[in-house]
Design a protein around this motif. Structure first.
Motif, PDB file in Angstrom:
ATOM      1  N   VAL A  67       0.867  -1.173   0.000  1.00 48.73           N
ATOM      2  CA  VAL A  67       0.000   0.000   0.000  1.00 48.73           C
ATOM      3  C   VAL A  67       0.904   1.223   0.000  1.00 48.73           C
ATOM      4  N   VAL A  74      -0.853  -0.858  -4.394  1.00 44.90           N
ATOM      5  CA  VAL A  74      -2.228  -0.676  -3.939  1.00 44.90           C
ATOM      6  C   VAL A  74      -2.259   0.753  -3.405  1.00 44.90           C
ATOM      7  N   ALA A  75      -3.064   1.603  -4.006  1.00 42.51           N
ATOM      8  CA  ALA A  75      -3.010   3.031  -3.667  1.00 42.51           C
ATOM      9  C   ALA A  75      -3.532   3.285  -2.246  1.00 42.51           C
ATOM     10  N   ARG A 125      -5.422   5.240   0.450  1.00 39.47           N
ATOM     11  CA  ARG A 125      -6.582   6.139   0.332  1.00 39.47           C
ATOM     12  C   ARG A 125      -6.189   7.558   0.713  1.00 39.47           C
ATOM     13  N   GLU A 144      -3.248  -3.003   8.311  1.00 43.11           N
ATOM     14  CA  GLU A 144      -2.376  -2.082   7.591  1.00 43.11           C
ATOM     15  C   GLU A 144      -3.148  -0.832   7.170  1.00 43.11           C
ATOM     16  N   ARG A 145      -4.469  -0.981   7.034  1.00 40.88           N
ATOM     17  CA  ARG A 145      -5.317   0.133   6.607  1.00 40.88           C
ATOM     18  C   ARG A 145      -6.436   0.269   7.645  1.00 40.88           C
TER      19      ARG A 145
END
Lengths: 190, 190
Positions: free
Chosen positions: A89, A118-119, A121, B148-149
Motif C-alpha cells: 500500500v 495498492v493506492a 486512500r 495495515e489500513r
C-alpha cells in the motif's frame, strides 16, 4: 462544521511513461481522452492494455493520462491475489521496491521491473479548501462513509495543492466494503 | 474493558442442499472435510464447484459443509461485478428475492433461481461471551480493525448462540480494505 467530500472509487488502472506508450502503441502515439477525471488535466484514455502476473491477467485495463515520468499500475488487493503478486500500500509515485507485471498493448509489450501499488486512500484538497478547514498537506484524517455498509476510514492522507480539486480516492475493495460508488459523499470527522 | 475478537475473512463459497449435492456430485454423495471452520460442526469440504454468471465465472469455489436446507452462495461485491449480478447485502439464510447463478459440479449442474448474497458482516458470540460483555443477539456493534489500513466497521451484527464460537466474519473486500487476514484481532468499541 460538517465537512463533506465527494468519493471517487478507482478501478484498476495504469499510468504510462512516454517510452512505454511508444512500445505498447507505436512510436509517437498520442493517448486520446475518453472522459475527464476529477483532477484538472487528468483523463481516462480510450486506450487500454492487458496486465499479466504469475497467476492471472486482466484485459481492458484503462490508461489514465497524461503520460507520467514513470509507469505505475494501481490495483486492489483482490486484484493482486488474482494476479499472484504482493504489492505494498503506497502513495502514488512511490514505487521503489514494488513488484512489476507484464503489460501488453496492441503494438508491443513491456516487462515492468517495478511500478505496481495498492493506492493508499487519500483526499485531494485545493489549497483554498484546506486553508478554510485547517487541513495540512500529509495530515491523516478519519472519514465516515455512510454507504450501505457504513464504516470509518482512518489514516486517510490529505494531499493539498492548487492543482487539485476536492475528491476522496479509494479503491474498489474499499468502495465495496463501504457499499459506496463514485459520486457518493463522505464526512471528514477529524 | 477491551473486548477483542478474532477475525475470519471469508472467501467466496457455497453451501449446498442435499438435493443439489445429489445433482452436482451424484446420488447419495457425501461431502468430505478438508478442514474444520471456527464454528463447531462446520467445515470446508474438499469438494469444489464452478459458479457461472452472465459476465464471468469462478472455478474451484469451496463448498462449506454440512448440507443446508437451501443452497446459498456468498460472494464479495467485487466477485458480483465480475459475474455480472447484483446480489444484496444480507444475513446468512435470508435469500428471498436474491439472484441465482449456474453451479457446475463433476456430475451435473444446477441453475439456481435464487441464493446469492453478499454476506452482512457479523460476529458470532457464544452465549456466555455475550452475557459477560452485555451484548444481545442482533445488536449492531462498531468494531475497530487495526490492520495495515485501519478502519472502524459500523453495523456489525451480533449473533449469539450456544452453538457459536467467538469469531468476526467479514468478506474479502472488507478484509482487503482493512488490510487484515484470518486470525488477526479486532476490537469491539461499542
Amino acid at each position: 462544521m460538517t465537512i463533506m467530500v465527494p468519493v471517487g472509487v478507482s478501478a484498476r488502472h495504469i499510468h504510462l511513461s512516454l517510452a512505454h506508450i511508444d512500445i505498447l502503441f507505436g512510436a509517437g502515439y498520442q493517448l486520446t481522452s475518453f472522459r475527464d477525471l476529477s483532477q484538472p488535466g487528468q483523463y481516462a484514455a480510450n486506450e487500454m492494455v492487458s496486465i499479466v502476473g504469475p497467476k492471472g491477467r486482466f484485459d481492458k485495463v484503462r490508461i489514465l493520462g497524461p503520460a507520467r515520468g514513470a509507469t505505475q499500475i494501481e490495483i486492489s488487493r483482490t486484484d493482486a491475489f488474482a494476479l499472484g503478486i504482493n504489492p505494498p500500500v503506497r502513495e502514488s509515485g512511490h514505487i521503489e521496491g514494488t513488484p512489476g507485471l507484464k503489460v501488453i498493448g496492441p503494438q508491443g509489450e513491456v516487462e515492468l521491473e517495478q511500478g505496481v501499488i495498492v493506492a493508499a486512500r487519500h483526499i485531494h484538497f485545493h489549497t483554498k479548501d484546506a486553508e478554510q478547514w485547517g487541513i495540512a498537506d500529509k495530515q491523516m484524517l478519519r472519514v465516515k462513509v455512510n454507504g450501505e455498509r457504513p464504516l470509518i476510514f482512518e489514516n486517510v492522507i490529505a494531499r493539498v495543492s492548487e492543482q487539485y480539486a476536492l475528491d476522496m480516492h479509494i479503491d474498489t475493495d474499499e468502495g465495496n466494503a463501504a457499499g459506496v460508488k463514485t459520486g457518493d459523499q463522505a464526512e471528514i470527522l477529524d
